[in-house]
Design a protein around this motif. Structure first.
Motif, short mmCIF file in Angstrom:
data_model
loop_
_atom_site.label_atom_id
_atom_site.label_comp_id
_atom_site.label_asym_id
_atom_site.label_seq_id
_atom_site.Cartn_x
_atom_site.Cartn_y
_atom_site.Cartn_z
N LEU A 1 25.73 43.10 29.70
CA LEU A 1 26.69 43.87 30.50
C LEU A 1 27.51 44.82 29.01
O LEU A 1 27.90 44.15 28.12
N GLU B 1 31.77 48.30 31.27
CA GLU B 1 31.37 47.71 32.48
C GLU B 1 31.94 46.71 33.09
O GLU B 1 32.49 46.58 34.02
N ALA B 2 31.87 45.80 32.06
CA ALA B 2 32.75 44.13 32.27
C ALA B 2 34.02 44.48 32.64
O ALA B 2 34.62 43.67 33.50
N LYS B 3 34.68 45.24 31.74
CA LYS B 3 36.20 45.34 31.94
C LYS B 3 36.58 45.92 33.40
O LYS B 3 37.44 45.66 33.89
N LEU C 1 34.89 45.80 35.94
CA LEU C 1 34.68 44.73 36.99
C LEU C 1 35.80 43.67 37.13
O LEU C 1 36.25 43.40 38.24
N GLN D 1 27.57 37.69 38.03
CA GLN D 1 27.94 39.02 37.27
C GLN D 1 29.14 38.98 36.97
O GLN D 1 29.81 39.64 35.66
N ASP E 1 29.60 36.86 33.86
CA ASP E 1 29.18 37.53 32.35
C ASP E 1 29.94 38.55 32.17
O ASP E 1 30.19 38.65 30.77
N ALA E 2 30.97 39.05 32.97
CA ALA E 2 31.77 40.14 32.78
C ALA E 2 32.73 39.33 31.95
O ALA E 2 33.32 40.00 31.03
N CYS F 1 33.98 39.96 27.84
CA CYS F 1 35.20 40.64 27.32
C CYS F 1 36.19 39.58 26.62
O CYS F 1 37.50 39.96 26.17
N GLN G 1 25.90 37.81 26.35
CA GLN G 1 26.79 38.79 26.37
C GLN G 1 27.57 39.02 25.18
O GLN G 1 28.69 39.95 25.16
#
Length: 391
Positions: free
Chosen positions: A193, A197-199, A201, A281, A284-285, A289, A312
């Motif tokens: 990720l 994108e992770a932030k 989510l 998901q 992983d996010a 972060c 990640q």
């Protein structure tokens, strides 16, 4: 029940965790390989031995209807996970009775729960860890697991160890059994990720954390070997310098109450963010972060969170005396011991990384994590199964 061609290699598999503990690491180990093995016209066909037919959607529903999979169940429903007694009954009574109905060429025990009968069928068993050896000798868990490992070592034609660390522990415990052991490292399933994108989510899920201002831990805090006291001690000490930082713990819903009864957890107070039942998901996010994964477990067979975090780009903080050393492979430093100060020092080093160094470390970690793929694990495991048959 699917029809299976007689001109194939028939493998019976203990698959009870796919329906009884479908969200555990044990289920992931077997299920992820079966997803690689299912095919319309393969050499291998699998008889999945289940205590009950799946009655609801599970992460492994696709497997149950695959053309090279057949589901085999006893006449009466049962759950081998409710007690050690049920587990032993499933292992040594129910599975042999199911095997007598089949014409299997091989039996694969993915959890070292190995039946002693029928003797005519060659067996391959996986040993994930020998952590039970650190439990009190006369405890029920120690005695049952010791007996199960003994039965696996006695009965199996080949043993699979999920890490060099587990293989070394097996060699110390039983040099004879280690002679038929093969190391096949576990594999993980993580899509890389981007931080943005992770932030997004994490913000969408309204999780109260800020980029690089929290640490993460994933697992079952009820297991003593996870070393939760050290985790909390290290975070309490770290927070004296960084009071705004938080600790995110991803735990089973059933473990939250016992965790919050700990005095150290109450000391952490509002800085502790507990999450349960989150998606892969989102997990992983959170890795992507976080400042780091703090994983002070004293005994693991492999340690999925370490590899998942690395995928990640999240640096793991763990002791170099366990399997984390072979997973990390020198990509980032590890702690020399289990002293809280060693973990606090690494936590502060991770927080203080400059962006260029963080990016460089993250790329090293991601490349290293790619070596632990499910495809590689599945192919290597099939090779062991074939070898046990002399193929």
């Amino acid at each position: 029940m699917n029809r299976i061609s007689p001109n194939c290699i028939r493998v019976a598999v203990d698959a009870h965790r796919l329906v009884c503990e479908s969200h555990t690491s044990g289920a992931f180990y077997l299920g992820s390989m079966l997803q690689e093995w299912i095919a319309p016209d393969p050499v291998f066909h699998f008889d999945l031995l289940l205590p009950v037919l799946p009655e609801r959607q599970t992460p492994w529903t696709e497997i149950f209807s695959a053309p090279n999979v057949r589901l085999v169940t006893p006449e009466r429903k049962m759950d081998p996970t409710v007690s050690y007694r049920a587990q032993l009954f499933w292992q040594q009574v129910v599975i042999p009775s199911l095997m007598h109905r089949l014409r299997s060429d091989l039996y694969f025990s993915p959890f070292h729960l190995t039946p002693l009968w029928p003797r005519r069928v060659p067996v391959v068993s996986t040993i994930h860890d020998l952590c039970f050896l650190s439990d009190p000798f006369f405890s029920l868990g120690h005695q049952v697991h010791r007996w199960q490992i003994n039965s696996a070592c006695l009965r199996a034609k080949a043993l699979i160890c999920v890490s060099q660390f587990t293989c070394a522990a097996l060699a110390r415990w039983s040099p004879r059994a280690a002679q038929k052991a093969v190391v096949v490292p576990n594999g993980i399933d993580s899509d890389r990720l981007a931080v943005t994108e992770a932030k997004n989510l994490i913000e969408h899920e309204a999780i109260p954390v800020k980029l690089r201002e929290y640490f993460i831990w994933v697992g079952n805090p009820g297991q003593e070997r996870k070393n939760i006291p050290l985790l909390l001690q290290a975070f309490v000490a770290h927070r004296k310098v960084f009071p705004e930082h938080r600790l995110v713990m991803v735990v089973p819903q059933s473990a939250r109450g016992a965790l919050m009864e700990r005095e150290l957890a109450r000391q952490v107070g509002s800085s502790l963010v507990l999450l349960s039942g989150i998606s892969g998901q989102l997990r992983d996010a959170l890795y992507a972060c976080a400042a780091a994964l703090v994983f002070p477990s004293t005994c693991e067979g492999f340690g999925y969170p370490v590899a998942e975090a690395m995928a990640q780009g999240c640096p793991p903080i763990a002791a170099a005396t366990g399997p984390a050393a072979e997973i990390v492979g020198g990509a980032v430093p590890l702690c020399a011991d289990f002293q809280p100060q060693s973990f606090v020092q690494r936590m502060r080093e991770c927080v203080g990384l400059r962006e260029a160094q963080r990016a460089s470390d993250a790329e090293k970690l991601r490349r290293r994590a790619e070596e632990f793929s499910i495809k590689r694990m599945a192919a290597a495991t099939l090779k062991v199964l074939s070898g046990a048959l002399g193929q």
